[in-house]
Design an enzyme around this catalytic site. Structure first.
Site, PDB file in Angstrom:
ATOM      1  N   LYS A 117      -7.703  -4.228 -71.240  1.00  0.00           N
ATOM      2  CA  LYS A 117      -8.901  -4.192 -70.743  1.00  0.00           C
ATOM      3  C   LYS A 117      -8.447  -4.016 -69.258  1.00  0.00           C
ATOM      4  CE  LYS A 117     -13.179  -5.200 -71.326  1.00  0.00           C
ATOM      5  NZ  LYS A 117     -13.899  -4.814 -72.390  1.00  0.00           N
TER       6      LYS A 117
ATOM      7  N   GLY B 208     -33.000  -8.862 -77.692  1.00  0.00           N
ATOM      8  CA  GLY B 208     -32.522  -7.692 -77.048  1.00  0.00           C
ATOM      9  C   GLY B 208     -32.490  -6.550 -77.683  1.00  0.00           C
TER      10      GLY B 208
ATOM     11  N   GLY C  48     -31.646  -3.551 -76.449  1.00  0.00           N
ATOM     12  CA  GLY C  48     -31.311  -2.529 -75.241  1.00  0.00           C
ATOM     13  C   GLY C  48     -30.619  -1.196 -76.239  1.00  0.00           C
TER      14      GLY C  48
ATOM     15  N   VAL D 242     -28.028  -1.230 -77.993  1.00  0.00           N
ATOM     16  CA  VAL D 242     -27.475  -1.536 -79.388  1.00  0.00           C
ATOM     17  C   VAL D 242     -28.659  -2.084 -80.139  1.00  0.00           C
ATOM     18  CG1 VAL D 242     -25.969  -2.500 -80.956  1.00  0.00           C
ATOM     19  CG2 VAL D 242     -25.150  -1.966 -78.819  1.00  0.00           C
TER      20      VAL D 242
HETATM   21  P1  NAD Z   1     -28.016  -3.161 -72.988  1.00  0.00           P
HETATM   22  O1  NAD Z   1     -27.837  -3.728 -71.696  1.00  0.00           O
HETATM   23  O2  NAD Z   1     -28.299  -1.671 -73.370  1.00  0.00           O
HETATM   24  O3  NAD Z   1     -28.854  -4.231 -73.740  1.00  0.00           O
HETATM   25  C1  NAD Z   1     -29.178  -5.585 -73.489  1.00  0.00           C
HETATM   26  C2  NAD Z   1     -30.566  -6.085 -73.830  1.00  0.00           C
HETATM   27  O4  NAD Z   1     -30.813  -7.068 -73.743  1.00  0.00           O
HETATM   28  C3  NAD Z   1     -31.526  -5.267 -72.650  1.00  0.00           C
HETATM   29  O5  NAD Z   1     -32.564  -4.670 -73.132  1.00  0.00           O
HETATM   30  C4  NAD Z   1     -31.780  -6.737 -71.906  1.00  0.00           C
HETATM   31  O6  NAD Z   1     -33.187  -6.729 -71.120  1.00  0.00           O
HETATM   32  C5  NAD Z   1     -31.961  -7.679 -72.984  1.00  0.00           C
HETATM   33  N1  NAD Z   1     -31.693  -9.030 -72.483  1.00  0.00           N
HETATM   34  C6  NAD Z   1     -30.811  -9.305 -71.615  1.00  0.00           C
HETATM   35  N2  NAD Z   1     -30.732 -10.682 -71.412  1.00  0.00           N
HETATM   36  C7  NAD Z   1     -31.529 -11.304 -72.516  1.00  0.00           C
HETATM   37  C8  NAD Z   1     -32.096 -12.320 -72.781  1.00  0.00           C
HETATM   38  N3  NAD Z   1     -31.526 -13.578 -72.151  1.00  0.00           N
HETATM   39  N4  NAD Z   1     -32.803 -12.690 -73.793  1.00  0.00           N
HETATM   40  C9  NAD Z   1     -33.387 -11.440 -74.606  1.00  0.00           C
HETATM   41  N5  NAD Z   1     -33.127 -10.220 -74.206  1.00  0.00           N
HETATM   42  C10 NAD Z   1     -32.003 -10.030 -73.113  1.00  0.00           C
HETATM   43  O7  NAD Z   1     -26.459  -3.685 -73.972  1.00  0.00           O
HETATM   44  P2  NAD Z   1     -26.039  -2.936 -75.073  1.00  0.00           P
HETATM   45  O8  NAD Z   1     -25.029  -2.009 -74.831  1.00  0.00           O
HETATM   46  O9  NAD Z   1     -27.006  -2.902 -75.948  1.00  0.00           O
HETATM   47  O10 NAD Z   1     -25.080  -4.527 -75.594  1.00  0.00           O
HETATM   48  C11 NAD Z   1     -25.745  -5.597 -76.250  1.00  0.00           C
HETATM   49  C12 NAD Z   1     -24.714  -6.609 -76.477  1.00  0.00           C
HETATM   50  O11 NAD Z   1     -23.883  -5.972 -77.516  1.00  0.00           O
HETATM   51  C13 NAD Z   1     -23.706  -6.836 -75.345  1.00  0.00           C
HETATM   52  O12 NAD Z   1     -23.791  -8.537 -75.571  1.00  0.00           O
HETATM   53  C14 NAD Z   1     -22.631  -5.902 -75.456  1.00  0.00           C
HETATM   54  O13 NAD Z   1     -21.521  -6.651 -74.943  1.00  0.00           O
HETATM   55  C15 NAD Z   1     -22.428  -5.967 -76.982  1.00  0.00           C
HETATM   56  N6  NAD Z   1     -21.707  -4.691 -77.496  1.00  0.00           N
HETATM   57  C16 NAD Z   1     -22.236  -3.467 -77.123  1.00  0.00           C
HETATM   58  C17 NAD Z   1     -21.528  -2.337 -77.464  1.00  0.00           C
HETATM   59  C18 NAD Z   1     -22.113  -1.121 -77.427  1.00  0.00           C
HETATM   60  O14 NAD Z   1     -21.681  -0.055 -77.895  1.00  0.00           O
HETATM   61  N7  NAD Z   1     -22.814  -0.846 -76.311  1.00  0.00           N
HETATM   62  C19 NAD Z   1     -20.330  -2.582 -78.249  1.00  0.00           C
HETATM   63  C20 NAD Z   1     -19.798  -3.899 -78.532  1.00  0.00           C
HETATM   64  C21 NAD Z   1     -20.751  -5.076 -78.177  1.00  0.00           C
END
Ligand code: NAD
Length: 331
Positions: free
Chosen positions: A53, A157, A159, A161
């Site tokens: 990391k 969420g 976002g 993913v």
């Molecule tokens: P992102 O920032 O694109 O999306 C997160 C979403 O969650 C946003 O729409 C945000 O408004 C919403 N959010 C934030 N706080 C919230 C809450 N308290 N309640 C409800 N919604 C809330 O992030 P992402 O890339 O989609 O990742 C989401 C999760 O998946 C994270 O925990 C990340 O570590 C994990 N993850 C992502 C990936 C990847 O490929 N992007 C890979 C492995 C793990």
């Protein structure tokens, strides 16, 4: 900072997090903790990668304009280069694919560049595909079928993913309840014909499956007793506030798909980039879908040894790291 936790199975892969910490001790603790988690994540997915990391520690009092950001990223690139391939960096919280392109000016050991530059592109759709695969296996364990037709699923969420995942689940025939703190995500809910609510209500809703796709730590001593779902499978990292929550979920009869197994699609996609033939979506897809097989093995192991899926997943990772360590020892 770069932490290399293990190279037993291959180069240590892990994203570069750019974040503000109270002090350097907290940043060191974070980079060590996250690098260890990457070892388990890569090993459980069967990838030829170790865990590492990167952390770029921001200071609240320092202004980060574009030129300073570039300098910082190039400094980070020097650190990565000095490890001569033992650590491979990638995007993480606080860094973007544009930042990876800057780092690539100083070192070859960067992954996740745009597909046009020979990289594997945005990992999020792959992460979503893997979560869907894991979620279907959780459904199979509880209801005897991987079909999502009529299955009530709450996605928290929407976002990068969660948005993709909700779309896949809707296409599979699931009845969706979705929530996000960003009201702008409501348009996606409408488009998918999903019911919209607030995150707290979604967490406690009477649904078949809960898919946490926002922040970590949502499952704790306070929330788990109030859950009304039968299974949990989502993208969020570190969903359990503590490891003991895995036992609490089991005792409530809730099947938890370990987060680091379900959300490995992004890293599996990156691993394809590192194969000698170079990146190819056609090879990435079956590799990501194989998360279903890993999840089945974990649920089987958990049943056999009478442990939680968390324990079974950790055991599988440890076994794989130990085998690689033994194989690399001379004689
Ligand atoms: P992102 O920032 O694109 O999306 C997160 C979403 O969650 C946003 O729409 C945000 O408004 C919403 N959010 C934030 N706080 C919230 C809450 N308290 N309640 C409800 N919604 C809330 O992030 P992402 O890339 O989609 O990742 C989401 C999760 O998946 C994270 O925990 C990340 O570590 C994990 N993850 C992502 C990936 C990847 O490929 N992007 C890979 C492995 C793990």
């Amino acid at each position: 900072m770069v932490a290399v936790h293990s190279t037993a199975r291959g180069p240590a892969l892990g994203g570069c997090r750019m974040w503000t910490y109270d002090d350097s001790r907290s940043a060191v603790r974070d980079v060590l903790r996250l690098s260890r988690a990457m070892t388990f994540k890569a090993a459980v997915a069967g990838l030829p990668l170790g865990g590492g990391k990167g952390v770029i520690m921001l200071r609240p009092e320092l202004q980060m304009d574009a030129s300073r950001r570039e300098d910082v990223l190039l400094d980070f690139a020097d650190t990565v280069a000095s490890l001569e391939g033992r650590y491979l960096t990638a995007e993480d919280v606080g860094t973007s694919d544009a930042d990876m392109a800057v780092i690539a000016r100083g070192t070859d050991h960067v992954t996740g560049l745009a597909e046009a530059s020979g990289g594997s592109g945005d990992p999020s759709p792959w992460t979503a595909l893997g979560v869907e695969a894991g979620l279907r296996v959780a459904c199979e364990r509880v209801w005897g079928t991987t079909s999502l037709e009529g299955r009530r699923i709450a996605v928290i969420g929407l976002g990068r993913v969660g948005g993709h995942l909700a779309r896949l689940l809707a296409e599979g025939g699931a009845e969706l309840l979705v929530a996000d703190i960003d009201q702008g995500k409501r348009a996606l809910a409408d488009e998918l014909g999903a019911a919209w609510t607030d995150p707290d209500t979604a967490l406690r809703a009477e649904v078949d499956v809960l898919a946490p796709c926002a922040l970590g730590g949502v499952l704790d001593d306070r929330t788990v007793p109030e859950l009304r779902c039968r299974a949990i499978a989502g993208a969020a990292n570190n969903q359990l506030a503590t490891e003991g929550i895995a036992d609490l979920l089991s005792s409530r009869g809730i099947l938890w798909a370990p987060d680091f197994v379900a959300n490995a699609g992004g890293i599996i996609n990156i691993a394809v980039e590192l194969e000698p033939e170079g990146y190819d979506r056609a090879r990435a897809e079956p590799a990501v879908r194989a998360i279903a097989d890993t999840m089945r093995q974990i649920f089987d192991d958990a049943a056999t040894i009478g442990a939680t899926p968390l324990t079974a997943a950790m055991e599988l990772s440890r076994r794989r790291v130990a085998e690689a360590t033994a194989a690399s020892k001379p004689g």
